[in-house]
Design a protein around this motif. Sequence first.
Motif, PDB file in Angstrom:
ATOM      1  N   GLU A  89       0.836  -1.209   0.000  1.00  0.00           N
ATOM      2  CA  GLU A  89       0.000   0.000   0.000  1.00  0.00           C
ATOM      3  C   GLU A  89       0.866   1.252   0.000  1.00  0.00           C
ATOM      4  O   GLU A  89       0.627   2.190  -0.765  1.00  0.00           O
ATOM      5  N   ASP A 186     -10.256   6.662  -1.146  1.00  0.00           N
ATOM      6  CA  ASP A 186     -10.118   5.416  -1.909  1.00  0.00           C
ATOM      7  C   ASP A 186      -9.158   5.581  -3.087  1.00  0.00           C
ATOM      8  O   ASP A 186      -8.571   4.606  -3.561  1.00  0.00           O
ATOM      9  N   ASN A 189      -6.020   4.174  -2.061  1.00  0.00           N
ATOM     10  CA  ASN A 189      -6.052   2.782  -1.597  1.00  0.00           C
ATOM     11  C   ASN A 189      -5.531   2.645  -0.165  1.00  0.00           C
ATOM     12  O   ASN A 189      -4.787   1.714   0.163  1.00  0.00           O
ATOM     13  N   SER A 191      -5.610   1.625   3.557  1.00  0.00           N
ATOM     14  CA  SER A 191      -6.303   0.658   4.408  1.00  0.00           C
ATOM     15  C   SER A 191      -5.765   0.681   5.835  1.00  0.00           C
ATOM     16  O   SER A 191      -6.457   0.300   6.774  1.00  0.00           O
TER      17      SER A 191
END
Length: 237
Positions: A89, A186, A189, A191
């Motif tokens: 990520e 989003d 990305n 998380s």
Amino acid sequence: MKKLTIILLLFIGYSLNAQITLYQNANNPAEVYEKTIYDNNLNHYSKKINEQFGDDFKVKEDVMLISSNSDSIMYEFEWMAMPKELYEEQIEIEEKIDQIISIASLNFMDKDHDFDPSKPTFINFWFTNCPPCIAEIPTLNELKDFYKGKVNFVAITFDDEEKVKKLLNKFDFQLTHIVNEKEFIDGFNISGYPISFMLDSEQKLKFITNMLPVKSKENQWYEKGMNKIKQKIERFL
């Protein structure tokens, strides 16, 4: 013989003009390595992490240019072992380094906000049900106060305004708040929370950082962590 002499002179001239690449440990500035030694140490550390935690962990390099002259290039480095998913990520986010990130048109909770796009901007991504996010609120408030008038401090969440206001009734979270921005978040990305971005005065992404230092009984570690993040921010003032 003349040909050999010319080759030797060219080699000597190249050697005299070549820059040496050096790496300085962010946690111990006395440790400075030439590139070959640095690469060997990184490979050794990566193997050690794999032996201890398996292939699901990877070592993330945090490298930043701190000086450059005719003789040498100096980078500051820090290594962080993390789960493979978080590593991938962050690598993906870092591909956006030096790209412009525009937040001026996002959903500011306070329509009379003081966000100034001509100043550097520190963005904290968080959400209301994230205990680590809540834990670093005092640190964010301290940074905002320290750089008052010099840096925008903005908190962005996918939570709606009602949830954020409910939390603000319990916690003094002094950043400028942007809410209900799931689509924007989003796009990176993200998380793993919390995570923060530093933008320069042109709103270009310059570095990312995970959880900030949190005050505890081991106060010297807090001060050390704060000094390190301040050094990073001040490069863009």
